[in-house]
Design a protein around this motif. Sequence first.
Motif, PDB file in Angstrom:
ATOM      1  N   PHE A   1       0.823  -1.199   0.000  1.00  0.00           N
ATOM      2  CA  PHE A   1       0.000   0.000   0.000  1.00  0.00           C
ATOM      3  C   PHE A   1       0.868   1.265   0.000  1.00  0.00           C
ATOM      4  O   PHE A   1       0.422   2.335  -0.396  1.00  0.00           O
ATOM      5  CB  PHE A   1      -0.934   0.006   1.203  1.00  0.00           C
ATOM      6  CG  PHE A   1      -1.802   1.212   1.265  1.00  0.00           C
ATOM      7  CD1 PHE A   1      -2.858   1.362   0.384  1.00  0.00           C
ATOM      8  CD2 PHE A   1      -1.550   2.220   2.171  1.00  0.00           C
ATOM      9  CE1 PHE A   1      -3.649   2.493   0.420  1.00  0.00           C
ATOM     10  CE2 PHE A   1      -2.333   3.348   2.218  1.00  0.00           C
ATOM     11  CZ  PHE A   1      -3.394   3.487   1.341  1.00  0.00           C
TER      12      PHE A   1
ATOM     13  N   SER B   1     -11.325   9.984  -4.092  1.00  0.00           N
ATOM     14  CA  SER B   1     -11.808  10.910  -3.073  1.00  0.00           C
ATOM     15  C   SER B   1     -12.526  12.100  -3.697  1.00  0.00           C
ATOM     16  O   SER B   1     -13.599  12.510  -3.239  1.00  0.00           O
ATOM     17  CB  SER B   1     -10.631  11.380  -2.216  1.00  0.00           C
ATOM     18  OG  SER B   1     -11.000  12.466  -1.418  1.00  0.00           O
TER      19      SER B   1
ATOM     20  N   ASP C   1     -16.423  12.929  -3.150  1.00  0.00           N
ATOM     21  CA  ASP C   1     -16.804  14.228  -2.597  1.00  0.00           C
ATOM     22  C   ASP C   1     -17.976  14.806  -3.373  1.00  0.00           C
ATOM     23  O   ASP C   1     -18.928  15.320  -2.794  1.00  0.00           O
ATOM     24  CB  ASP C   1     -15.628  15.207  -2.671  1.00  0.00           C
ATOM     25  CG  ASP C   1     -14.787  15.171  -1.407  1.00  0.00           C
ATOM     26  OD1 ASP C   1     -15.208  14.511  -0.439  1.00  0.00           O
ATOM     27  OD2 ASP C   1     -13.714  15.788  -1.390  1.00  0.00           O
TER      28      ASP C   1
ATOM     29  N   LEU D   1     -15.285   8.400   2.250  1.00  0.00           N
ATOM     30  CA  LEU D   1     -14.400   7.323   1.805  1.00  0.00           C
ATOM     31  C   LEU D   1     -13.920   6.528   3.012  1.00  0.00           C
ATOM     32  O   LEU D   1     -13.279   7.080   3.909  1.00  0.00           O
ATOM     33  CB  LEU D   1     -13.197   7.912   1.062  1.00  0.00           C
ATOM     34  CG  LEU D   1     -12.095   6.920   0.689  1.00  0.00           C
ATOM     35  CD1 LEU D   1     -12.621   5.855  -0.248  1.00  0.00           C
ATOM     36  CD2 LEU D   1     -10.918   7.641   0.060  1.00  0.00           C
ATOM     37  N   MET D   2     -14.250   5.265   3.023  1.00  0.00           N
ATOM     38  CA  MET D   2     -13.698   4.389   4.052  1.00  0.00           C
ATOM     39  C   MET D   2     -12.580   3.581   3.440  1.00  0.00           C
ATOM     40  O   MET D   2     -12.752   3.011   2.360  1.00  0.00           O
ATOM     41  CB  MET D   2     -14.768   3.449   4.581  1.00  0.00           C
ATOM     42  CG  MET D   2     -15.711   4.124   5.536  1.00  0.00           C
ATOM     43  SD  MET D   2     -16.977   2.988   6.085  1.00  0.00           S
ATOM     44  CE  MET D   2     -15.977   1.550   6.308  1.00  0.00           C
ATOM     45  N   LEU D   3     -11.448   3.549   4.109  1.00  0.00           N
ATOM     46  CA  LEU D   3     -10.302   2.844   3.554  1.00  0.00           C
ATOM     47  C   LEU D   3     -10.063   1.577   4.354  1.00  0.00           C
ATOM     48  O   LEU D   3      -9.937   1.620   5.586  1.00  0.00           O
ATOM     49  CB  LEU D   3      -9.072   3.745   3.622  1.00  0.00           C
ATOM     50  CG  LEU D   3      -7.828   3.210   2.954  1.00  0.00           C
ATOM     51  CD1 LEU D   3      -8.065   3.012   1.471  1.00  0.00           C
ATOM     52  CD2 LEU D   3      -6.674   4.161   3.182  1.00  0.00           C
TER      53      LEU D   3
ATOM     54  N   ARG E   1     -12.704  -7.874   8.943  1.00  0.00           N
ATOM     55  CA  ARG E   1     -13.506  -6.669   9.048  1.00  0.00           C
ATOM     56  C   ARG E   1     -14.106  -6.295   7.698  1.00  0.00           C
ATOM     57  O   ARG E   1     -15.213  -5.777   7.628  1.00  0.00           O
ATOM     58  CB  ARG E   1     -12.667  -5.533   9.617  1.00  0.00           C
ATOM     59  CG  ARG E   1     -12.107  -5.907  10.998  1.00  0.00           C
ATOM     60  CD  ARG E   1     -11.517  -4.740  11.722  1.00  0.00           C
ATOM     61  NE  ARG E   1     -12.540  -3.844  12.158  1.00  0.00           N
ATOM     62  CZ  ARG E   1     -12.532  -2.539  11.973  1.00  0.00           C
ATOM     63  NH1 ARG E   1     -11.517  -1.990  11.343  1.00  0.00           N
ATOM     64  NH2 ARG E   1     -13.502  -1.795  12.413  1.00  0.00           N
TER      65      ARG E   1
ATOM     66  N   ALA F   1       0.903   7.419   2.951  1.00  0.00           N
ATOM     67  CA  ALA F   1       0.496   6.029   2.799  1.00  0.00           C
ATOM     68  C   ALA F   1       1.012   5.213   3.975  1.00  0.00           C
ATOM     69  O   ALA F   1       0.307   4.370   4.522  1.00  0.00           O
ATOM     70  CB  ALA F   1       1.023   5.471   1.487  1.00  0.00           C
TER      71      ALA F   1
ATOM     72  N   ILE G   1      -0.883   5.835   7.088  1.00  0.00           N
ATOM     73  CA  ILE G   1      -2.162   5.135   7.018  1.00  0.00           C
ATOM     74  C   ILE G   1      -2.004   3.664   7.370  1.00  0.00           C
ATOM     75  O   ILE G   1      -2.832   3.095   8.072  1.00  0.00           O
ATOM     76  CB  ILE G   1      -2.768   5.292   5.610  1.00  0.00           C
ATOM     77  CG1 ILE G   1      -3.242   6.738   5.420  1.00  0.00           C
ATOM     78  CG2 ILE G   1      -3.920   4.324   5.401  1.00  0.00           C
ATOM     79  CD1 ILE G   1      -3.714   7.054   4.022  1.00  0.00           C
TER      80      ILE G   1
ATOM     81  N   SER H   1      -4.159   2.363  10.318  1.00  0.00           N
ATOM     82  CA  SER H   1      -5.155   1.347   9.983  1.00  0.00           C
ATOM     83  C   SER H   1      -5.006   0.120  10.878  1.00  0.00           C
ATOM     84  O   SER H   1      -5.987  -0.420  11.381  1.00  0.00           O
ATOM     85  CB  SER H   1      -4.997   0.957   8.514  1.00  0.00           C
ATOM     86  OG  SER H   1      -5.727  -0.197   8.227  1.00  0.00           O
TER      87      SER H   1
ATOM     88  N   HIS I   1     -13.435   1.752  12.079  1.00  0.00           N
ATOM     89  CA  HIS I   1     -13.171   1.921  10.659  1.00  0.00           C
ATOM     90  C   HIS I   1     -12.388   3.197  10.432  1.00  0.00           C
ATOM     91  O   HIS I   1     -12.432   4.118  11.245  1.00  0.00           O
ATOM     92  CB  HIS I   1     -14.482   1.968   9.879  1.00  0.00           C
ATOM     93  CG  HIS I   1     -15.109   0.615   9.725  1.00  0.00           C
ATOM     94  ND1 HIS I   1     -14.541  -0.380   8.967  1.00  0.00           N
ATOM     95  CD2 HIS I   1     -16.240   0.091  10.255  1.00  0.00           C
ATOM     96  CE1 HIS I   1     -15.299  -1.448   9.023  1.00  0.00           C
ATOM     97  NE2 HIS I   1     -16.339  -1.205   9.800  1.00  0.00           N
ATOM     98  N   LEU I   2     -11.683   3.231   9.302  1.00  0.00           N
ATOM     99  CA  LEU I   2     -10.890   4.413   8.963  1.00  0.00           C
ATOM    100  C   LEU I   2     -11.574   5.194   7.856  1.00  0.00           C
ATOM    101  O   LEU I   2     -11.797   4.669   6.764  1.00  0.00           O
ATOM    102  CB  LEU I   2      -9.497   3.982   8.500  1.00  0.00           C
ATOM    103  CG  LEU I   2      -8.599   5.098   7.958  1.00  0.00           C
ATOM    104  CD1 LEU I   2      -8.343   6.147   9.024  1.00  0.00           C
ATOM    105  CD2 LEU I   2      -7.287   4.524   7.455  1.00  0.00           C
ATOM    106  N   MET I   3     -11.924   6.421   8.158  1.00  0.00           N
ATOM    107  CA  MET I   3     -12.441   7.297   7.114  1.00  0.00           C
ATOM    108  C   MET I   3     -11.342   8.242   6.705  1.00  0.00           C
ATOM    109  O   MET I   3     -10.687   8.833   7.556  1.00  0.00           O
ATOM    110  CB  MET I   3     -13.623   8.106   7.632  1.00  0.00           C
ATOM    111  CG  MET I   3     -14.894   7.297   7.702  1.00  0.00           C
ATOM    112  SD  MET I   3     -16.226   8.252   8.389  1.00  0.00           S
ATOM    113  CE  MET I   3     -15.930   9.793   7.587  1.00  0.00           C
ATOM    114  N   LEU I   4     -11.135   8.354   5.407  1.00  0.00           N
ATOM    115  CA  LEU I   4     -10.052   9.197   4.928  1.00  0.00           C
ATOM    116  C   LEU I   4     -10.643  10.445   4.288  1.00  0.00           C
ATOM    117  O   LEU I   4     -11.487  10.352   3.405  1.00  0.00           O
ATOM    118  CB  LEU I   4      -9.225   8.418   3.908  1.00  0.00           C
ATOM    119  CG  LEU I   4      -7.963   9.109   3.433  1.00  0.00           C
ATOM    120  CD1 LEU I   4      -7.032   9.349   4.594  1.00  0.00           C
ATOM    121  CD2 LEU I   4      -7.287   8.259   2.373  1.00  0.00           C
TER     122      LEU I   4
ATOM    123  N   LEU J   1      -9.583  13.941   2.363  1.00  0.00           N
ATOM    124  CA  LEU J   1      -8.579  14.819   1.766  1.00  0.00           C
ATOM    125  C   LEU J   1      -9.181  16.218   1.717  1.00  0.00           C
ATOM    126  O   LEU J   1     -10.086  16.482   0.934  1.00  0.00           O
ATOM    127  CB  LEU J   1      -8.230  14.323   0.365  1.00  0.00           C
ATOM    128  CG  LEU J   1      -7.064  13.338   0.272  1.00  0.00           C
ATOM    129  CD1 LEU J   1      -7.041  12.379   1.433  1.00  0.00           C
ATOM    130  CD2 LEU J   1      -7.086  12.590  -1.047  1.00  0.00           C
TER     131      LEU J   1
ATOM    132  N   GLY K   1     -13.942  19.468  -0.171  1.00  0.00           N
ATOM    133  CA  GLY K   1     -13.412  18.563   0.846  1.00  0.00           C
ATOM    134  C   GLY K   1     -13.398  19.207   2.225  1.00  0.00           C
ATOM    135  O   GLY K   1     -13.770  18.586   3.216  1.00  0.00           O
TER     136      GLY K   1
END
Lengths: 313, 313
Positions: A58, A71, A75, A81-83, A94, B64, B67, B71, B80-83, B85, B91
Amino acid sequence: MASRALNNAPHVSRAKREAVERAVRQLGYVPNPTARALATRQTGAAALVVSGEDPSIFADPFFARVIVGASAALDEADLHLMLCLAASDRGRKRVEELLRCRGADGVMLMALREDDPLIRMADEAQLPVVFGGRPVGPAPRWYVDVDNVGGAREATEHLVSLGRRRVAVICGRLDTEAGRARYRGYRDAVLGAGLDPFPPLQGDFTERSGAAAMAALLAEHPDVDAVFAANDNMAAGALRTVREAGRRVPADVAVVGFDDLTVAQVADPPLTTVHQPIEALGREMARMLVALVNGQDPTPLVLPTRLTVRASA
Amino acid sequence: MASRALNNAPHVSRAKREAVERAVRQLGYVPNPTARALATRQTGAAALVVSGEDPSIFADPFFARVIVGASAALDEADLHLMLCLAASDRGRKRVEELLRCRGADGVMLMALREDDPLIRMADEAQLPVVFGGRPVGPAPRWYVDVDNVGGAREATEHLVSLGRRRVAVICGRLDTEAGRARYRGYRDAVLGAGLDPFPPLQGDFTERSGAAAMAALLAEHPDVDAVFAANDNMAAGALRTVREAGRRVPADVAVVGFDDLTVAQVADPPLTTVHQPIEALGREMARMLVALVNGQDPTPLVLPTRLTVRASA
DNA sequence: GCTTCCAGTGGGAGCGCTCCCAAAGCGCAC
DNA sequence: GTGCGCTTTGGGAGCGCTCCCACTGGAAGC
């Protein structure tokens, strides 16, 4: 009632609408997205899942740029956006949970390995799934990909047009569709030129593996005069090995990469490479997902690649 | 009732618990996270916000890797991870919305510009906020940072210990705290060695700006024999300029960078640089946020840096 | 004049959970 | 047998929205 005014629904008088707006301002009211999600059965989020066994893949700037594109498109559709990095067992669990309980309105899947269990899970999940890059095997219903075959073919044809006759290849992982497609493109071009294709010498898309592959190539085929590497990282590695072996690029060995990442520009010499529209890939994935969420039925998309000629070939 | 059995709450008989489990399996029941979120007033997600005026800064592999670390830590806490930008106006609006309506259980903030409106918004938001890297100005209540001053000092001291006497600096953006802190570290070390610090020659953390700064440096101070660049990208640019100017690294000019990204390893010559624990930065940010969400009161954290000596100095 | 229609309004039901409360069951000491 | 305290159980209110339905009143059509 208030709900109608806030959502600019019809059948609300101007006076009432303004009254509601005033009250909202005075009370500092903010709607609760969770309650809305429960009522509408829409989470307001899309998930981007990056699979692959190694979390460090990644770290490749490739994904960051996909995210930038995705993203921006999300928007516009007011989706979050969930990563999800599905490298660890925990992460995969998960993601599975997310698919089963519809924790997002849709999912984008990338970097799947061969026979990735996520493919089946995505199939069974009752929610829209867009693939970023075709997985190995049957093409999914919805995907966005780049023209790997065409790009590799063009890159190889460029080497041939330079007069090279011993055109070798450093493949990416052949358990990925991108790796396979790029080899096919190379093979097509070499055969088309009436030359002998090299067998698929496999790297794993890292600089190190490119360097190692190049060393093996030089040892076995000292007369090699051109190399198509299936990505820029491996091309950079190849460059290093060629230089260390005391040969010149491109005079003795011409090198072409694939991706057009930053590394291609700062390499020495700057890398001739196949440019692919990475942000666009992310953007189109997201747009396709938004279309699906809105009940439309978009068609798969293959984005064009373009050879960018620099100094290495 | 069922809810208790599913959440392994106490006061549920073994028989009942098993009965519920059987029913769950038979019916293929999956709990609805949205409904749970509404009832518990917890979204089950943490947001990572990357500010900065240019979306492409996100393409830096730095983020990255942050993250990847974050993460992993969030996975452990089942968040959960919301990203987000926050480069575009759109944004930023959405991040503001997120903060106001508590669209996440907590927020991690990175790459804030000077006087970033997000700082105030984060302050007013009624939810936990962790900063990744201190912003310019007063230190926030909760942050994780790396020891920029110490790292820059160590890098510069290394150059001095090599016998260099004309030790220049290529700063990063001085409207970021990292840029300023790294210049302070450089300055401390140079003064400590009884030498004259160079004025802060500013780049913007890109390879190109590093190359340009180095050119200016060579023009104005032809006798410069060492350079500390505030990050690897600029150091790589400096390397290129030095090479193009016909001077050798490190013989004529020694170069040290900061970050220890991939570019440092593949540079020619490989870059001596200050290693910072990037994944750990992300991990610790996430852990701090989890602690806050759980009602604890963690203390700010500054992670150590370490000089990694390679060939360039 | 009456009915017909429809923009505008208020009132709930329902989304699928959690969590509290009251009731039931049960063992034990008196 | 009665009272006390415990675990276990069922019931239902509440989270904050959306969306449907029933209602009102004024304009239009006869």
